[in-house]
Design a protein around this motif. Structure first.
Motif, PDB file in Angstrom:
ATOM      1  N   ILE A 129       0.886  -1.181   0.081  1.00 37.87           N
ATOM      2  CA  ILE A 129      -0.017   0.034   0.046  1.00 37.87           C
ATOM      3  C   ILE A 129       0.990   1.173  -0.019  1.00 37.87           C
ATOM      4  N   ASP A 131       0.517   5.275   0.522  1.00 40.97           N
ATOM      5  CA  ASP A 131      -0.635   6.253   0.967  1.00 40.97           C
ATOM      6  C   ASP A 131      -0.042   7.664   0.402  1.00 40.97           C
ATOM      7  N   ASP A 133      -0.882  11.165   1.010  1.00 41.11           N
ATOM      8  CA  ASP A 133      -1.479  12.195   2.114  1.00 41.11           C
ATOM      9  C   ASP A 133      -1.340  13.330   1.749  1.00 41.11           C
ATOM     10  N   SER A 165      -9.310   7.149   0.628  1.00 42.83           N
ATOM     11  CA  SER A 165      -9.146   7.006   2.141  1.00 42.83           C
ATOM     12  C   SER A 165     -10.683   7.035   2.572  1.00 42.83           C
ATOM     13  N   GLN A 171      -5.161   5.870  -1.100  1.00 43.22           N
ATOM     14  CA  GLN A 171      -4.031   4.739  -1.184  1.00 43.22           C
ATOM     15  C   GLN A 171      -4.310   4.234  -2.497  1.00 43.22           C
ATOM     16  N   HIS A 224       4.260   1.418   6.159  1.00 43.58           N
ATOM     17  CA  HIS A 224       3.799   0.305   5.766  1.00 43.58           C
ATOM     18  C   HIS A 224       4.708  -0.757   6.404  1.00 43.58           C
ATOM     19  N   ILE A 230      -4.469   0.627   8.453  1.00 39.90           N
ATOM     20  CA  ILE A 230      -4.972   1.578   7.482  1.00 39.90           C
ATOM     21  C   ILE A 230      -6.557   1.390   7.370  1.00 39.90           C
TER      22      ILE A 230
END
Length: 295
Positions: A129, A131, A133, A165, A171, A224, A230
């Protein structure tokens, strides 16, 4: 004011108490606890798939999304016998495997479901994954950023699925063959993160500290690892629009869809048309990239 009510429903032979069904949980969306439980039951075949056999953290809002909330890792006591748990260190986690457990948590006003990145009793990741952000509270470039990461992954022969998300981020999920470690995935993540940051320095950053990110979108590959969680695919989020963390097609990403477009009141229709987009993607060939990085 929500009226006080007490009752039970029986699912799979399990009695689930239902309290205060008229309590507003998402007032702006008109979603009461009773409506929420109906929507959870509809989401269950999808949501449970990504929580099953993992350590679960939930976030509970006993008085709805505008009240106080708390994170719950330890399974509460007392609890029904049908609540499965797994002790990891000092924490007795709930393991969310079946519909009765999900509805019991829903009645407890658990509005968000955050499973571990690994199975119970394992230290190996279930998937890779990335992410994305946002640093800004409103980030109109988030889908552009996801699309650029997809371009890089495709150039490496890696297919992926983006999901909202349910809040402000995106993600990117890559199914993997089991046996790959978190350290190996972080090394691949660092490779991709450095590349997109160098190529698009006004859009991406790999700076962990928010004060050092400027207005850039954080490419998070460091979080991760074992012990982290998550937002699960298809979990609701405690936002005013009752958004749901929703897998997207890459065509939708490139059309710059909004994460606000997918919520508890329309997710059933979407799933009826598209099904689970994550379920159709096979494990991806990350091993050759990992071998090259180890040389």
């Amino acid at each position: 004011m929500a009226r006080t009510a007490q009752g039970t429903i029986t699912i799979m032979g399990c009695e689930i108490p239902i309290t205060n069904p008229d309590k507003p949980l998402w007032p702006e969306a008109g979603i009461t606890k009773a409506i929420y439980l109906e929507k959870l039951a509809l989401l269950a075949p999808y949501l449970l798939k990504y929580c099953r056999n993992r350590l679960l953290t939930v976030i509970r809002w006993p008085h709805g999304i505008h009240g106080k909330f708390f994170y719950q890792k330890n399974a509460p006591v007392p609890r029904p016998e049908y609540i499965s748990t797994y002790r990891d260190g000092d924490i007795e986690y709930i393991v969310l495997n079946e519909l009765p457990q999900l509805l019991w948590l829903g009645n407890q006003a658990a509005l968000e479901f955050h499973p571990s990145l690994h199975n119970v009793g394992s230290i190996l990741p279930r998937e890779w994954i990335i992410d994305l952000d946002p640093t800004l509270e409103i980030e109109p470039r988030i889908m552009e950023a996801a699309s650029l990461v997809d371009d890089v992954l495709r150039s490496l022969g890696i297919a992926s699925v983006a999901k909202t998300s349910g809040a402000t981020g995106v993600q990117i999920i890559v199914p993997i063959h089991q046996g790959i470690t978190f350290d190996e995935l972080r090394s691949v993540g660092h490779l991709v993160g450095r590349y997109v940051t160098e190529k698009h320095p006004k859009l991406f950053t790999i700076e962990r500290l928010k004060k050092d990110r400027g207005t850039c979108i954080y490419f998070d590959y460091l979080q991760h690892y074992a012990g982290k969680t998550i937002a699960a695919p298809y979990t609701p989020r405690a936002r005013a629009g009752a958004t749901v963390s929703t897998p997207l097609t890459w065509a939708e990403v490139r059309q710059n869809v909004s994460p606000l477009d997918y919520h508890l009141l329309n997710i059933e229709e979407r799933l009826g048309k598209l099904g689970d987009l994550l379920d159709s993607l096979p494990p991806q060939p990350l091993e050759p990239i990992i071998r090259q990085l180890k040389k």
